[in-house]
Design a protein around this motif. Structure first.
Motif, PDB file in Angstrom:
ATOM      1  N   TYR A 231       0.978  -1.012   0.066  1.00 18.28           N
ATOM      2  CA  TYR A 231      -0.091  -0.210  -0.209  1.00 18.28           C
ATOM      3  C   TYR A 231       1.084   1.085  -0.035  1.00 18.28           C
ATOM      4  CZ  TYR A 231      -3.280   3.590   1.756  1.00 18.28           C
ATOM      5  OH  TYR A 231      -4.089   4.578   2.041  1.00 18.28           O
ATOM      6  N   GLN A 239      -2.436   7.627  -3.431  1.00 18.77           N
ATOM      7  CA  GLN A 239      -2.568   6.295  -2.674  1.00 18.77           C
ATOM      8  C   GLN A 239      -2.830   5.370  -3.775  1.00 18.77           C
ATOM      9  OE1 GLN A 239      -5.093   5.518   0.195  1.00 18.77           O
ATOM     10  NE2 GLN A 239      -6.860   6.897  -0.592  1.00 18.77           N
ATOM     11  N   PHE A 240      -2.318   4.110  -3.597  1.00 18.52           N
ATOM     12  CA  PHE A 240      -2.807   2.923  -4.248  1.00 18.52           C
ATOM     13  C   PHE A 240      -2.360   1.686  -3.691  1.00 18.52           C
ATOM     14  CE2 PHE A 240       1.748   3.670  -5.758  1.00 18.52           C
ATOM     15  CZ  PHE A 240       2.109   2.407  -5.846  1.00 18.52           C
ATOM     16  N   ASN A 241      -2.761   0.468  -3.847  1.00 21.88           N
ATOM     17  CA  ASN A 241      -2.433  -0.898  -3.618  1.00 21.88           C
ATOM     18  C   ASN A 241      -2.006  -1.350  -4.856  1.00 21.88           C
ATOM     19  OD1 ASN A 241      -3.167  -0.869  -0.847  1.00 21.88           O
ATOM     20  ND2 ASN A 241      -5.494  -1.081  -1.687  1.00 21.88           N
ATOM     21  N   ASN A 529     -10.533  -6.593  -2.857  1.00 21.45           N
ATOM     22  CA  ASN A 529     -11.638  -5.996  -2.859  1.00 21.45           C
ATOM     23  C   ASN A 529     -12.223  -5.307  -4.034  1.00 21.45           C
ATOM     24  OD1 ASN A 529     -12.027  -6.558  -0.186  1.00 21.45           O
ATOM     25  ND2 ASN A 529     -11.274  -4.790   0.550  1.00 21.45           N
TER      26      ASN A 529
HETATM   27  C1  LIG Z   1      -5.866  -0.746   0.056  1.00 20.45           C
HETATM   28  O1  LIG Z   1      -6.272  -1.890   0.651  1.00 20.45           O
HETATM   29  C2  LIG Z   1      -6.615  -1.584   1.807  1.00 20.45           C
HETATM   30  C3  LIG Z   1      -6.738  -2.943   2.487  1.00 20.45           C
HETATM   31  O2  LIG Z   1      -7.435  -3.883   1.795  1.00 20.45           O
HETATM   32  C4  LIG Z   1      -7.811  -0.720   1.897  1.00 20.45           C
HETATM   33  O3  LIG Z   1      -8.503  -0.443   3.156  1.00 20.45           O
HETATM   34  C5  LIG Z   1      -7.559   0.584   1.089  1.00 20.45           C
HETATM   35  O4  LIG Z   1      -8.851   1.397   0.925  1.00 20.45           O
HETATM   36  C6  LIG Z   1      -7.063   0.212  -0.136  1.00 20.45           C
HETATM   37  N1  LIG Z   1      -6.867   1.395  -0.762  1.00 20.45           N
HETATM   38  C7  LIG Z   1      -6.889   1.784  -2.184  1.00 20.45           C
HETATM   39  C8  LIG Z   1      -6.443   3.367  -2.520  1.00 20.45           C
HETATM   40  O5  LIG Z   1      -7.442   0.851  -2.714  1.00 20.45           O
END
Ligand SMILES: *[C@@H]1O[C@H](CO)[C@@H](O)[C@H](O)[C@H]1NC(C)=O
Ligand SMILES: *[C@@H]1O[C@H](CO)[C@@H](O)[C@H](O)[C@H]1NC(C)=O
Ligand SMILES: *[C@@H]1O[C@H](CO)[C@@H](O)[C@H](O)[C@H]1NC(C)=O
Ligand SMILES: *[C@@H]1O[C@H](CO)[C@@H](O)[C@H](O)[C@H]1NC(C)=O
Ligand SMILES: *[C@@H]1O[C@H](CO)[C@@H](O)[C@H](O)[C@H]1NC(C)=O
Ligand SMILES: *[C@@H]1O[C@H](CO)[C@@H](O)[C@H](O)[C@H]1NC(C)=O
Ligand SMILES: *[C@@H]1O[C@H](CO)[C@@H](O)[C@H](O)[C@H]1NC(C)=O
Ligand SMILES: *[C@@H]1O[C@H](CO)[C@@H](O)[C@H](O)[C@H]1NC(C)=O
Ligand SMILES: *[C@@H]1O[C@H](CO)[C@@H](O)[C@H](O)[C@H]1NC(C)=O
Length: 796
Positions: A231, A239-241, A529
């Motif tokens: 993350y 931000q990004f994952n 998700n």
């Molecule tokens: C990244 O992953 C976390 C945990 O799964 C989540 O809480 C967060 O919203 C995500 N952030 C983005 C920018 O996708």
């Protein structure tokens, strides 16, 4: 002989840069040193090593790298002296008694130092996270490599107001390159190109506001970090994952040679690095890539390509960053000596000498001719205000050719030069084609001739232009920045999923959301998700290698009007595809539940055309869809269409498919072009036909899968639908009254539509559904719309 030995030696040095180190220390203390020959420091496990890394024949940099080789090579994460490599012999890296770290070349020259100073006992250690730390025995940190990154940021390494990532010059040359990641004065994380001549920011896009890029300038702390679960978070709210988020794999964030910021994750099984995030999926959006006076063309198959503008030649044959230079002399005091060459679907960003809104093309050109330094004009339709804007350019930089740009660019050339340039746009296409399609020489020759005549015929003046014609109508409406936003689309990383993962995501394939020729589509939620549509393909129809080859090509297709493919699964006989999920379902569903007003229908018509044009033409993929119908057009929450299900499509060359290899008839009754039935060669015109039928369906609200017009039933035989529309159009053409058109329009619109726009839509639909293949337009044809029948009509 001596030369041979030298060559052998340097090959050995290059390919086995690290095998000659016998000693490994875990730390360095005051007074001790490392040389290129005999020692290196290892982290405890040992994930990382620090020492002298060979960057050329007899050139070394003091570096940190992963102990194991991945993708067959060692990956560095930090360098002390990237811009000044040292000799192999008599070079030393010391921890001096004063507490200073010092790198000397050949015993003499100080090449690099840490500028630290301490009377206490010190040690230099490489930590497990890749940080090289100089600290006292009491644990006080004096210096750490994490504070001075080169092109790489490791997990938990803080990126701050004082740090900057600088790309490498090239894949083999580790010295500082042209791209920088940094916190700007306003606290925004930006990417900038700093070339030999020109500097410009390319991320976030400068034409959108900071707010709409999802950033904020209100936090001045200027700090960012990629954490150990993938993350990334910055104080400006960026931000990004990573696509594989979660604690586990080794990751590194790198500002790559090509100016793209990427996160790589280590795939333990294949011992290779996989891209799990990148800032841009449009490599041509990155500035400076092709230098000045050139065009960048993004080809999904081979990636980015650069070409010089007509009349210009490459400055340095081996390096595109130098760009191109004029191969002509432009006389400035005679404005009659130069003219303009039109380049289709080309945009040059920045360096405007003048911006003149709402002016005619003639006025725009003569404005440019007034200035000696004017190199060309961008004459661009302004969607928000419905007129043309003129941008006169002093420098032709960041040139990008993409079918996403409806408007042409006009470059200024001496008249003499203009006379010698063959159709420049044709050349682009031919170049594209000859790069991708691997054919043997004799066949290729034939094919190019064929293509030449094909292109000549379609480039003809006044040719019919679907997208341009439709785009004209857009001037009546304001549109949010959706076209721009599509450029911001961030590639989340196309990847392979395991069957177990997808089974879990779809909760054992419980929720069926669609069903088509290729298989059943299930809804699901991925581990990160994201909501996905998972298509389970019926039977593995191809070998695994073939499947992978086709899928990875599909994964690279990227357009705002195409459904995005996130990944796939190929395990045993399971073949699954993972797509983005579209909230609003199919066009078919929306059309028959009366959700679509004129405006939405219009946007759907245009967007679908753009998506298909991209499939057909965007530099050479030549993908045919073969099953265009409302069930395969999905709508997002803003009712923007995305073409889905390339399950039946096949990569094609322009010469048409060899019908015998296409044994099975493809497509859906009602939307199928006559070629399928009459066994004629299949070309992109089959999609054009189906698109035409879809347009008629959008206009009339009648389902073309059978039935009779005079019935109360809503469905109608497709040829009847076409002839009905044609009849009414002919009636309407003769008179003022719009009544005949009104008769065919879907009553669900309650007469609320723009009659002129509707006429154009019907005209396009009829043209697309011509029986004669050659009479149908290409999905997107060359031309600006200026001077075509439709635009004239529009101007009246
Ligand atoms: C990244 O992953 C976390 C945990 O799964 C989540 O809480 C967060 O919203 C995500 N952030 C983005 C920018 O996708
Ligand atoms: C180190 O020692 C010298 C003399 O012993 C002293 O003058 C100097 O201030 C000390 N430096 C530090 C950083 O403690
Ligand atoms: C690497 O690039 C730098 C900067 O352009 C250049 O000065 C240097 O000569 C290059 N090194 C090699 C080995 O090509
Ligand atoms: C600024 O960003 C930092 C780091 O992301 C965060 O800890 C802090 O709360 C932010 N401050 C404000 C005022 O939002
Ligand atoms: C082209 O660029 C390369 C690499 O930067 C350089 O080594 C070479 O000398 C250049 N050639 C010319 C003709 O400028
Ligand atoms: C350019 O051509 C026009 C029309 O032929 C002529 O009137 C004008 O004087 C010419 N201008 C120059 C600078 O030669
Ligand atoms: C654009 O120019 C035309 C003619 O000069 C004028 O009639 C029109 O009002 C202008 N449009 C706008 C939005 O200013
Ligand atoms: C489409 O999306 C909009 C906005 O999210 C929603 O209001 C509408 O009900 C959706 N339509 C369908 C058919 O799902
Ligand atoms: C079409 O393909 C078949 C088998 O793949 C081949 O025998 C035939 O010669 C091809 N025809 C043409 C016109 O290329």
């Amino acid at each position: 002989m001596a030369v041979l030995v030298l060559v052998l030696f340097s090959c050995l040095a290059l390919s086995l840069p690290l095998l000659s180190y016998p000693k490994t220390y875990t730390s360095l203390t005051k007074g001790s040193s490392l040389s290129t020959q005999d020692a290196l420091i290892s982290s405890p496990h040992p994930t990382f090593k620090a020492g002298f890394f060979s960057v050329g024949g007899n050139a070394y940099c003091f570096s940190i790298w992963y102990t194991d080789a991945y993708d067959g090579t060692y990956t560095t994460v930090w360098m002390a002296n990237r811009d000044q490599p040292v000799n192999g012999k008599h070079t030393k890296f010391f921890l001096q008694d004063s507490g200073n770290l010092l790198l000397t070349d050949a015993g003499q020259l100080a090449v690099w130092k840490s500028n630290t100073r301490s009377n206490s006992s010190l040690r230099l250690e490489l930590q497990e996270n890749g940080n090289l730390v100089l600290s006292t025995f009491e644990g006080e940190n004096l210096w750490q490599s994490f504070d001075f990154p080169t092109d790489t940021l490791l997990p938990v390494q803080l990126f701050t107001r004082d740090t900057i990532l600088v790309s490498s010059r090239s894949k083999t040359n580790h010295s500082s390159g042209f791209y920088k990641l940094y916190f700007d004065g306003d606290g925004i994380l930006r990417l900038r190109y700093e070339g030999p001549e020109i500097t410009s920011v390319y991320w976030p896009n400068t034409w959108i506001t900071i707010g709409s890029a999802g950033r904020t300038a209100s936090n001045s702390s200027k700090i960012a970090v990629l954490d150990s679960s993938g993350y990334f978070q910055s104080s400006d709210l960026f931000q990004f994952n990573t696509s594989d988020c979660g604690v586990g794999p080794q990751r590194r964030m790198v500002l790559d040679v090509d100016g793209d910021l990427r996160v790589y994750s280590l795939d333990k099984q294949s011992q290779s690095w996989q891209v799990t995030w990148q800032h841009s999926s449009e490599p041509c959006r990155i500035h400076g890539i092709c230098g000045s006076n050139s065009l960048c063309i993004n080809d999904p198959e081979i990636g980015r390509r650069c070409t010089c503008l007509p009349g210009y030649k490459m400055k340095n044959q081996t390096d595109w960053t130098y760009g191109c230079e004029p191969d002509f002399q432009l006389s400035c005091n005679d404005e009659n000596a130069s003219g303009f060459l039109q380049l289709l679907h080309v945009e040059f960003y920045g360096f405007d000498l003048a911006y003149l809104p709402n002016i005619s093309f003639e006025a725009c050109k003569s404005e440019c001719l007034k200035y000696c330094e004017c190199k060309g004009v961008q004459y661009k339709f302004n969607l928000d205000f419905g007129y043309y804007d003129c941008y006169a350019k002093t420098i032709l930089f960041n040139g990008y050719r993409s079918l996403n740009f409806p408007d042409p660019m006009f470059i200024r050339l001496p008249k003499v030069e203009l006379a010698t340039v063959e159709n420049p746009n044709q050349d682009f296409n031919l170049q594209c084609a000859s790069v991708v399609i691997p054919l043997d020489r004799t066949y290729k020759r034939k094919k190019q001739n064929w293509m030449r005549s094909y292109l000549w015929s379609t480039l003809g003046v006044g040719s019919f232009e679907i997208i341009c014609a439709l785009a004209y109508l857009f001037k009546t409406r304001k549109r949010s920045n959706s076209r721009m936003e599509s450029y911001l689309q961030v590639a989340t990383g196309f990847r392979k999923y395991s069957y177990a993962e997808l089974k879990k995501a779809s909760r054992n394939f419980i929720e069926e959301i669609g069903r088509g020729g290729g298989g059943v589509v299930y809804g699901g939620v991925l581990s990160d998700n994201r909501v996905a549509a998972i298509k389970y393909l019926k039977e593995a129809m191809q070998g695994e290698a073939e499947f992978l080859a086709e899928i990875s090509t599909m994964g690279r297709l990227n357009h705002m009007n195409l459904i995005e493919m996130w990944g796939y699964c190929a395990e045993g006989k399971h073949r699954l595809l993972v797509y983005e999920y579209m909230e609003n379902g199919t066009l078919a569903k929306n059309l028959y539940s009366n959700k679509l007003d004129w405006r939405k229908r219009y946007e759907i018509a245009l967007g679908t055309a753009r998506g298909l044009a991209y499939l057909h033409e965007e530099c050479l993929e030549w993908v045919l869809h073969c099953d265009v119908k409302p069930h395969n057009i999905l709508l997002d929450t803003n009712y923007q269409p995305k073409v889905a299900d390339f399950g039946l499509s096949k990569l094609l060359t322009r010469s048409g498919i060899n019908t015998s290899s296409f044994s099975r008839i493809r497509g859906t009754r009602g939307y199928m072009a006559p070629e399928w039935i009459f066994n004629l060669p299949i070309t992109s015109k089959v999609d054009v036909y189906s698109y035409g039928i879809v347009l008629l369906e959008l206009i009339t609200g009648r389902n073309p899968s059978g039935g009779n017009i005079n019935d109360d039933s809503n469905s109608v035989e497709p040829r009847r639908l076409v002839s009905w529309a044609k009849e009414k159009m002919q009636e309407a053409d003769g008179r003022e009254s719009p009544t005949p058109i009104m008769e065919i329009v879907d009553p669900a619109m309650n007469g609320d539509f723009d009659i002129e726009g509707m006429k154009i839509l019907v005209k396009v639909a009829l043209k697309c559904t011509e029986e004669d293949i050659d009479a149908r337009p290409a999905m997107r044809q060359a031309g600006t719309g200026k001077g075509s029948d439709l635009s004239r009509q529009e101007q009246e």
